[in-house]
Design a protein around this motif. Structure first.
Motif, short mmCIF file in Angstrom:
data_model
loop_
_atom_site.label_atom_id
_atom_site.label_comp_id
_atom_site.label_asym_id
_atom_site.label_seq_id
_atom_site.Cartn_x
_atom_site.Cartn_y
_atom_site.Cartn_z
N UNK A 53 17.21 36.76 -46.09
CA UNK A 53 17.44 37.70 -47.20
C UNK A 53 18.93 37.85 -47.48
N UNK A 54 19.77 37.87 -46.44
CA UNK A 54 21.22 37.89 -46.65
C UNK A 54 21.65 36.65 -47.42
N UNK A 55 21.15 35.48 -47.01
CA UNK A 55 21.54 34.23 -47.66
C UNK A 55 21.08 34.18 -49.11
N UNK A 56 19.88 34.65 -49.38
CA UNK A 56 19.38 34.66 -50.75
C UNK A 56 20.23 35.59 -51.62
N UNK A 57 20.60 36.76 -51.09
CA UNK A 57 21.47 37.67 -51.84
C UNK A 57 22.83 37.03 -52.08
N UNK A 58 23.39 36.39 -51.05
CA UNK A 58 24.69 35.72 -51.19
C UNK A 58 24.60 34.62 -52.25
N UNK A 59 23.55 33.82 -52.20
CA UNK A 59 23.37 32.75 -53.19
C UNK A 59 23.23 33.33 -54.60
N UNK A 60 22.55 34.46 -54.71
CA UNK A 60 22.38 35.09 -56.03
C UNK A 60 23.71 35.58 -56.58
N UNK A 61 24.60 36.06 -55.71
CA UNK A 61 25.92 36.51 -56.17
C UNK A 61 26.73 35.32 -56.70
N UNK A 62 26.59 34.19 -56.05
CA UNK A 62 27.28 32.98 -56.51
C UNK A 62 26.67 32.50 -57.81
N UNK A 63 25.34 32.45 -57.86
CA UNK A 63 24.64 32.01 -59.08
C UNK A 63 24.99 32.89 -60.27
N UNK A 64 25.22 34.18 -60.03
CA UNK A 64 25.56 35.10 -61.12
C UNK A 64 26.87 34.72 -61.79
N UNK A 65 27.71 33.99 -61.08
CA UNK A 65 28.99 33.57 -61.64
C UNK A 65 28.93 32.18 -62.27
N UNK A 66 27.77 31.56 -62.24
CA UNK A 66 27.59 30.21 -62.79
C UNK A 66 26.96 30.28 -64.17
N UNK A 67 27.14 29.22 -64.98
CA UNK A 67 26.50 29.19 -66.29
C UNK A 67 24.98 29.39 -66.16
N UNK A 68 24.44 30.32 -66.90
CA UNK A 68 23.00 30.59 -66.89
C UNK A 68 22.55 31.46 -65.74
N UNK A 69 23.46 31.90 -64.90
CA UNK A 69 23.09 32.75 -63.77
C UNK A 69 22.74 34.15 -64.21
N UNK A 70 21.78 34.73 -63.51
CA UNK A 70 21.38 36.11 -63.82
C UNK A 70 22.37 37.07 -63.17
N UNK A 71 22.72 38.15 -63.84
CA UNK A 71 23.66 39.10 -63.24
C UNK A 71 23.08 39.71 -61.96
#
Length: 141
Positions: free
Chosen positions: A53-71
């Motif tokens: 769950x920590x890793x998924x949250x961390x990955x989501x924070x990175x994805x949020x900064x990428x094109x098409x990433x959800x905030x």
């Protein structure tokens, strides 16, 4: 498992992870995200749900900064600004791959019910992490 929905921040562990980021000094936040990913990638045996769950949250924070990433989640995501995390995309992808590979408690827990919405969330994150701005290429894994 204190989970209330399928999003990457929709569980107690992820909310605590983001709270820890808020409490950390600004210069330590990237290292905290990186460590969560590396810890998951390095797990060779059974991957506990809380680590995943920590890793998924961390990955989501990175994805949020990428094109098409959800905030990041407006309530359970971090309140404090994060540095540019896009240099961690490769690690985020590797961590998500590990979360989705047996033996993984989080994957097992989701498999007990309807895991399609959760898997779709992970797939959307992967898509954002793979998206590349023009002229930029991810290094080979």
């Amino acid at each position: 498992m204190g989970t209330w929905d399928t999003g990457p921040f929709d569980n107690d562990t992820a909310a605590d992870f983001c709270g820890g980021l808020d409490e950390a000094a600004a210069g330590e936040r990237e290292g905290i995200v990186r460590e969560a990913l590396i810890r998951t990638i390095g797990t060779r045996g059974y991957l506990d749900a809380s680590e995943a769950e920590d890793a998924v949250a961390a990955a989501a924070l990175i994805a949020a900064q990428c094109p098409g990433g959800e905030p990041a989640h407006p309530v359970y995501g971090p309140d404090e600004p994060l540095p540019d995390l896009t240099g961690l995309r490769d690690l985020a992808l590797q961590a998500l791959d590990r979360v989705m590979t047996e033996p993984s408690e989080l994957m097992e827990l989701w498999a007990e019910g309807d895991d399609e919405p959760w898997r779709a969330t992970v797939d959307r994150m992967r898509g954002a992490l793979l998206a590349q701005p023009p002229g930029e290429r991810l290094s080979p894994a």
